[in-house]
Design a protein around this motif. Structure first.
Motif, short mmCIF file in Angstrom:
data_model
loop_
_atom_site.label_atom_id
_atom_site.label_comp_id
_atom_site.label_asym_id
_atom_site.label_seq_id
_atom_site.Cartn_x
_atom_site.Cartn_y
_atom_site.Cartn_z
N ALA A 264 -10.08 3.08 7.00
CA ALA A 264 -11.25 2.37 8.12
C ALA A 264 -12.05 3.69 8.91
O ALA A 264 -12.94 3.45 9.38
CB ALA A 264 -10.12 1.90 9.61
N LEU A 265 -11.89 5.46 8.67
CA LEU A 265 -11.91 5.66 9.06
C LEU A 265 -13.29 6.73 8.86
O LEU A 265 -14.63 6.57 9.21
CB LEU A 265 -10.86 7.08 9.88
N ARG A 266 -13.52 6.26 7.36
CA ARG A 266 -14.50 6.58 6.11
C ARG A 266 -15.73 5.76 6.57
O ARG A 266 -16.92 6.18 6.80
CB ARG A 266 -14.45 6.40 5.29
N ARG A 267 -15.60 4.72 7.68
CA ARG A 267 -17.16 3.57 7.78
C ARG A 267 -17.02 4.24 9.40
O ARG A 267 -18.44 3.66 9.91
CB ARG A 267 -15.82 2.23 8.10
N THR A 268 -16.39 4.55 9.75
CA THR A 268 -17.11 5.94 11.32
C THR A 268 -17.29 7.08 11.21
O THR A 268 -18.90 7.38 11.39
CB THR A 268 -15.97 5.55 11.81
N THR A 269 -16.90 7.79 10.07
CA THR A 269 -17.63 9.11 9.63
C THR A 269 -16.77 9.89 8.44
O THR A 269 -15.95 9.24 8.00
CB THR A 269 -16.78 10.16 11.16
N LEU B 75 -3.79 4.51 -5.76
CA LEU B 75 -3.83 3.54 -4.66
C LEU B 75 -5.29 4.13 -4.33
O LEU B 75 -6.10 3.04 -3.92
CB LEU B 75 -3.77 3.45 -3.78
N ILE B 76 -5.82 5.50 -4.58
CA ILE B 76 -7.02 6.48 -3.41
C ILE B 76 -7.57 5.96 -4.30
O ILE B 76 -9.18 5.55 -4.04
CB ILE B 76 -6.59 7.47 -3.68
N GLN B 77 -7.95 5.48 -5.42
CA GLN B 77 -8.48 5.52 -6.87
C GLN B 77 -9.16 3.61 -6.01
O GLN B 77 -10.87 3.85 -6.00
CB GLN B 77 -8.81 5.98 -8.36
N SER B 78 -8.55 2.94 -6.46
CA SER B 78 -8.67 1.46 -6.94
C SER B 78 -9.13 1.64 -5.18
O SER B 78 -10.40 0.83 -5.22
CB SER B 78 -7.71 0.95 -6.58
N LEU B 79 -9.18 2.37 -4.17
CA LEU B 79 -9.83 2.13 -2.61
C LEU B 79 -10.76 2.79 -2.76
O LEU B 79 -11.84 3.09 -1.21
CB LEU B 79 -8.55 2.43 -1.73
N GLY B 80 -11.63 4.04 -3.45
CA GLY B 80 -12.64 4.38 -3.53
C GLY B 80 -12.94 5.36 -2.10
O GLY B 80 -13.94 5.77 -2.18
N LEU B 81 -11.13 6.08 -2.17
CA LEU B 81 -11.37 7.11 -1.51
C LEU B 81 -10.82 8.91 -1.71
O LEU B 81 -10.62 9.13 -1.11
CB LEU B 81 -10.04 6.91 -0.54
N ILE C 283 -3.81 5.16 13.96
CA ILE C 283 -3.84 6.38 13.12
C ILE C 283 -4.93 7.05 12.54
O ILE C 283 -5.54 7.69 12.84
CB ILE C 283 -2.79 6.32 11.97
N SER C 284 -5.67 5.52 12.95
CA SER C 284 -7.24 5.55 12.36
C SER C 284 -7.86 6.37 13.66
O SER C 284 -9.49 7.07 13.67
CB SER C 284 -7.53 4.79 11.41
N ARG C 285 -7.74 5.50 14.93
CA ARG C 285 -7.91 5.86 16.04
C ARG C 285 -7.86 7.55 16.28
O ARG C 285 -8.65 7.99 17.45
CB ARG C 285 -7.51 4.55 17.51
N ASP D 125 8.78 3.84 -0.54
CA ASP D 125 9.67 3.86 0.84
C ASP D 125 8.89 4.56 2.18
O ASP D 125 9.71 3.16 3.22
CB ASP D 125 11.17 4.37 0.42
N ARG D 126 7.90 5.47 2.03
CA ARG D 126 7.95 5.67 3.11
C ARG D 126 6.56 5.11 4.11
O ARG D 126 5.93 5.48 4.17
CB ARG D 126 8.00 7.21 2.65
N THR D 127 5.94 3.82 3.23
CA THR D 127 5.04 3.20 3.16
C THR D 127 3.72 3.99 3.54
O THR D 127 2.85 3.41 4.77
CB THR D 127 5.69 2.15 3.83
N LEU D 128 2.90 4.74 2.93
CA LEU D 128 2.14 5.82 2.83
C LEU D 128 1.07 4.94 2.49
O LEU D 128 -0.02 5.82 3.00
CB LEU D 128 2.08 6.86 1.64
N GLU D 129 0.96 3.78 2.25
CA GLU D 129 -0.54 2.92 2.24
C GLU D 129 -1.11 3.01 3.70
O GLU D 129 -1.84 2.63 4.05
CB GLU D 129 0.16 1.33 1.92
N GLN D 130 -0.24 3.26 4.91
CA GLN D 130 -0.86 2.97 6.22
C GLN D 130 -1.56 3.72 6.40
O GLN D 130 -2.94 3.74 6.85
CB GLN D 130 0.51 3.20 7.07
N LEU D 131 -1.38 5.40 5.47
CA LEU D 131 -2.27 6.58 5.99
C LEU D 131 -3.40 6.92 5.46
O LEU D 131 -4.64 6.48 5.19
CB LEU D 131 -1.69 7.41 5.33
N LEU D 132 -3.44 5.67 4.14
CA LEU D 132 -4.41 5.66 3.36
C LEU D 132 -5.37 4.31 3.80
O LEU D 132 -6.61 4.46 4.14
CB LEU D 132 -4.31 4.44 2.05
N GLU D 133 -4.57 3.04 3.93
CA GLU D 133 -6.03 2.00 4.54
C GLU D 133 -6.30 2.96 6.35
O GLU D 133 -7.31 2.82 6.19
CB GLU D 133 -5.02 0.82 5.60
N ALA D 134 -5.98 3.95 7.18
CA ALA D 134 -6.17 4.28 8.43
C ALA D 134 -7.43 5.24 7.37
O ALA D 134 -8.55 5.13 8.46
CB ALA D 134 -5.00 5.41 8.22
#
Length: 357
Positions: free
Chosen positions: A191-196, A216-222, A303-305, A179-188
């Motif tokens: 996106a950030l790892r593509r920069t640094t 989800l962390i594992q499936s995104l390769g994070l 969040i990523s910015r 319910d806290r939709t922490l997917e937003q943090l994982l998506e951020a």
């Protein structure tokens, strides 16, 4: 459990049977829900009988379903305080039932705070206004959320992580709940790892998602950039925060989160940690944008910015750290106890707070 100045004076035995059974058919789950309410009502009636016997002067009732039973059946001349410490309901905008549920809960709060109990306590003025309206001060008192004194007293020289790691370490503290939709943090983070690659984010708290976020962390390769950690004891949180550079006070931008701040943003502010926070009104008194942190929109891009600025701009993180350390503030639990005693209990006992005030 009931206490006076000398400690526990009495206790009541709780539920003797489990409240929930795993029964697949929907109609049986409905019956089980009715059974839970019946058992809850019986428990409240037992407490009401106890209160009637003990004849207390002040009775504080925490936010709970069917709280009116305590007032209706305990009798006596006690003053009742309705303590509304949390009005942030688990509401998803696309779930029609959750929206109906939020309205029902809000209506119940308004009835209890406005008519059933003598006085109500809230942890933020916006929450009081949400429940009681613009004239909330006639029936409500704001007693803010406190923190352990260790947050305010932690030595500044030991703050802000290990610089030798050459990464900026972010921490989110809270339940890992869908319910806290922490997917937003994982998506951020994705996106950030593509920069640094010079960052790491830890999600610290009880896993209420049955392993969903870890998977989800594992499936995104994070796995190299994001981790999960079990909850720690409350008294150990300051020591935990000392290993991080930035606290993430992410909450979904839903109406209920505008009424009162999340505990984590209060703790980060008291600890002197820079904060990335969702831009909800209740957090703006704790986070000054680009001063001791960033207020961001509820989106992975925003969040990523904010995270990127703290990682790649050489002067930004040191400046925010310096400001955050200078802006440490908060009230302790001892302060909160004194507020309840002086601003609520004693005033009620002296007739300074009442239904007619």
């Amino acid at each position: 459990m009931f206490r006076d100045a000398s400690g526990i004076v009495a206790s009541i035995k709780g539920f003797s049977r489990p409240l929930t059974y795993n029964i697949p058919p929907a109609f049986l789950r409905l019956l089980n829900g009715a059974r839970k309410r019946f058992i809850g009502a019986r428990m409240l009636l037992r407490i009401a009988r106890f209160l009637r016997t003990e004849r207390f002067d002040i009775i504080q009732v925490n936010l709970t379903s069917m709280a009116w039973i305590l007032r209706a059946f305990s009798g006596g001349s006690a003053h009742y305080v309705y303590d509304v410490r949390q009005i942030n309901e688990k509401v998803r905008p696309y779930n029609w039932w959750q929206n109906i549920h939020e309205r029902l809960v809000g209506t119940e709060m308004t009835i209890n705070a406005g008519f059933v109990f003598d006085h109500a306590c809230f942890c933020h003025a916006d929450a009081a206004r949400r429940v009681l309206g613009e004239k909330w001060e006639s029936r409500g008192t704001v007693v803010p959320v406190g923190v352990d004194g260790r947050f305010l007293g932690y030595p500044l020289r030991r703050l802000n992580g290990d610089a030798s790691l050459n990464v900026v370490r972010f921490v989110y503290i809270g339940g890992l709940d869908r319910d806290r939709t922490l997917e937003q943090l994982l998506e951020a983070a994705d996106a950030l790892r593509r920069t640094t690659e010079r960052f790491h984010l830890d999600l610290v708290g009880p896993d209420l998602s049955s392993g969903y976020y870890a998977q989800l962390i594992q499936s995104l390769g994070l796995g190299a950039y994001v981790g999960t950690k079990d909850a720690v004891k409350y008294g150990e949180i300051p020591e935990l925060l000392a290993h991080y550079d930035v606290g993430v006070a992410y909450v979904p931008d839903r109406p209920t989160w505008h009424y009162q701040p999340a505990t984590k943003v209060i703790e980060y502010r008291a600890f002197g940690l820079p904060i990335i926070s969702t831009d909800v009104s209740s957090h703006r008194e704790y986070v000054q944008d680009n001063v001791n942190g960033f207020l961001v929109a509820d989106s992975p891009e925003a969040i990523s910015r904010a995270m990127e600025r703290l990682v790649v701009e050489p002067s930004t993180l040191p400046r925010l750290k310096k400001n955050a350390s200078a802006m440490r503030s908060g009230v302790t639990w001892d302060d909160i106890g004194a507020m309840y005693d002086e601003d609520v209990y004693r005033r009620l006992a002296r007739g300074k707070l009442s239904c007619d005030e």
